[in-house]
Design a protein around this motif. Structure first.
Motif, short mmCIF file in Angstrom:
data_model
loop_
_atom_site.label_atom_id
_atom_site.label_comp_id
_atom_site.label_asym_id
_atom_site.label_seq_id
_atom_site.Cartn_x
_atom_site.Cartn_y
_atom_site.Cartn_z
N UNK A 70 58.84 83.27 24.20
CA UNK A 70 60.18 83.54 24.34
C UNK A 70 61.04 83.53 22.97
N UNK A 71 62.22 84.08 22.91
CA UNK A 71 63.28 83.97 21.60
C UNK A 71 63.67 82.65 21.90
N UNK A 72 64.13 82.01 20.97
CA UNK A 72 65.03 80.90 20.93
C UNK A 72 66.50 81.02 21.89
N UNK A 73 67.05 81.85 21.87
CA UNK A 73 68.22 82.03 22.67
C UNK A 73 67.87 82.39 24.14
N UNK A 74 66.66 82.81 24.62
CA UNK A 74 66.41 82.90 25.80
C UNK A 74 65.55 81.49 26.52
N UNK A 75 64.76 81.10 25.59
CA UNK A 75 63.89 80.22 26.38
C UNK A 75 64.15 78.59 25.48
N UNK A 76 64.95 78.23 24.85
CA UNK A 76 65.08 76.88 24.26
C UNK A 76 65.59 75.92 25.40
N UNK A 77 64.98 74.79 25.32
CA UNK A 77 65.23 73.69 26.28
C UNK A 77 65.40 72.52 25.46
N UNK A 78 66.19 71.38 25.96
CA UNK A 78 66.32 70.13 25.40
C UNK A 78 65.55 69.19 26.15
N UNK A 79 65.11 68.26 25.28
CA UNK A 79 64.51 66.96 25.94
C UNK A 79 65.20 65.75 25.78
N UNK A 80 66.02 65.55 26.73
CA UNK A 80 67.01 64.35 26.71
C UNK A 80 66.86 63.34 27.79
N UNK A 81 65.99 63.32 28.83
CA UNK A 81 65.89 62.47 29.65
C UNK A 81 64.49 62.34 30.19
N UNK A 82 64.10 61.63 31.16
CA UNK A 82 62.89 61.65 31.62
C UNK A 82 62.51 62.93 32.45
N UNK A 83 63.48 63.13 32.97
CA UNK A 83 63.02 64.53 33.95
C UNK A 83 62.66 65.74 33.03
N UNK A 84 63.50 65.78 31.72
CA UNK A 84 63.31 67.11 30.77
C UNK A 84 61.89 66.71 30.00
N UNK A 85 61.65 65.33 30.21
CA UNK A 85 60.33 65.56 29.36
C UNK A 85 59.07 65.60 30.43
N UNK A 86 59.10 65.38 31.50
CA UNK A 86 58.42 65.87 32.46
C UNK A 86 58.27 67.24 32.68
N UNK A 87 59.29 67.84 32.50
CA UNK A 87 59.17 69.53 32.64
C UNK A 87 58.68 69.85 31.37
N UNK A 88 58.77 69.42 30.18
CA UNK A 88 58.28 69.68 28.95
C UNK A 88 56.84 69.45 29.16
N UNK A 89 56.01 68.60 29.67
CA UNK A 89 54.78 68.20 29.71
C UNK A 89 54.28 69.08 30.65
N UNK A 90 54.82 69.69 31.91
CA UNK A 90 54.33 70.62 32.84
C UNK A 90 54.14 71.78 32.18
N UNK A 91 55.20 72.16 31.17
CA UNK A 91 55.13 73.62 30.53
C UNK A 91 53.92 73.40 29.57
N UNK A 92 53.69 72.45 28.85
CA UNK A 92 52.42 72.43 28.06
C UNK A 92 51.30 72.63 28.69
N UNK A 93 50.96 72.07 29.80
CA UNK A 93 49.62 72.15 30.54
C UNK A 93 49.72 73.33 31.58
N UNK A 94 50.84 74.09 31.27
CA UNK A 94 50.66 75.46 32.25
C UNK A 94 50.22 76.45 31.06
N UNK A 95 49.75 75.90 29.83
CA UNK A 95 49.49 77.11 28.92
C UNK A 95 47.83 77.05 29.25
#
Length: 231
Positions: A70-95
């Motif tokens: 994805x391009x940055x403007x379409x797919x960029x997300x912030x990790x600013x709390x616990x919920x954001x971090x677990x979404x980040x982890x789920x995204x990693x392991x969906x690869x």
């Protein structure tokens, strides 16, 4: 709250010591480090920030990530709390974890820039966000309750209205001396009787005289004022 290790490792590229630039949204002059031997599922959000601070040798309060496809403007997300971090982890392991090529990038913002606002503005400028906004607006218009009510009036062909109260009124016809078609026909047939009007009494005191319409004197002449005096 602590997480348990997943035992899974993926390739992630970390970009830091650079800066974001809008229109188009890019990350310039970065230092890039590829990480393949870290189990991110074994971190909490705070533990992840501590590990990232050691990796970049600096503060990491503003952390963003984006999938490589994805391009940055379409797919960029912030990790600013616990919920954001677990979404980040789920995204990693969906690869695909067997791939050695990195499919996800992590960016460190050192200037506290409004990155997400820049991304939204770029999408709007490209027209990618216009269609959804337009559809939402149309849906809102359809859901509004209109207060306008249509009024239909059906005219009754058999119903006739007239504001001419003089024509065809029996009382006014007699008062004004109008003769109807029926009366005229009856008069022509000789059936209409002569009208007899009261006769004025000449010996009556003047203050007792009452005007009567059609009153005549003894000679049969009517008073033009209806007062009983000869005309």
């Amino acid at each position: 709250m602590t997480s348990s290790s997943t035992g899974m490792y993926v390739s992630v590229d970390f970009h830091y010591n650079g800066f974001f630039s809008p229109n188009p949204l890019v990350y310039l002059d970065p230092v890039k480090t590829n990480v393949r031997d870290v189990d991110f599922g074994g971190f909490t959000y705070k533990e992840f920030l501590l590990w990232l601070t050691k990796l970049t040798n600096g503060a990491c309060d503003n952390v963003y990530y984006c999938m490589r496809k994805e391009s940055l403007c379409e797919g960029i997300r912030r990790i600013a709390c616990d919920a954001d971090y677990w979404e980040f982890v789920e995204t990693i392991y969906s690869l695909e974890i067997d791939s050695l090529q990195s499919e996800l990038d992590v960016y460190i913002d050192h200037r506290n820039e409004p990155i997400l606002d820049w991304a939204d503005n770029e999408l709007l400028a490209d027209g990618k966000g216009y269609e959804s906004d337009y559809m939402d607006e149309e849906d809102d218009k359809d859901s509004e309750v209109t207060m306008t009510m249509e009024y239909e009036h059906e005219w009754d062909d058999e119903e006739e209205h007239t504001f001419d109260k003089i024509v065809g009124d029996p009382f006014l016809d007699k008062l004004l001396g109008h003769i109807s078609d029926d009366d005229e026909e009856e008069a022509n047939n000789g059936k209409l009787k002569d009208v007899v009007f009261p006769v004025h009494n000449e010996n009556q005191e003047w203050e007792q005289m009452v005007p009567v319409l059609g009153k005549t004197n003894k000679q049969g002449k009517g008073c033009p004022l209806g007062c009983g005096q000869p005309g």
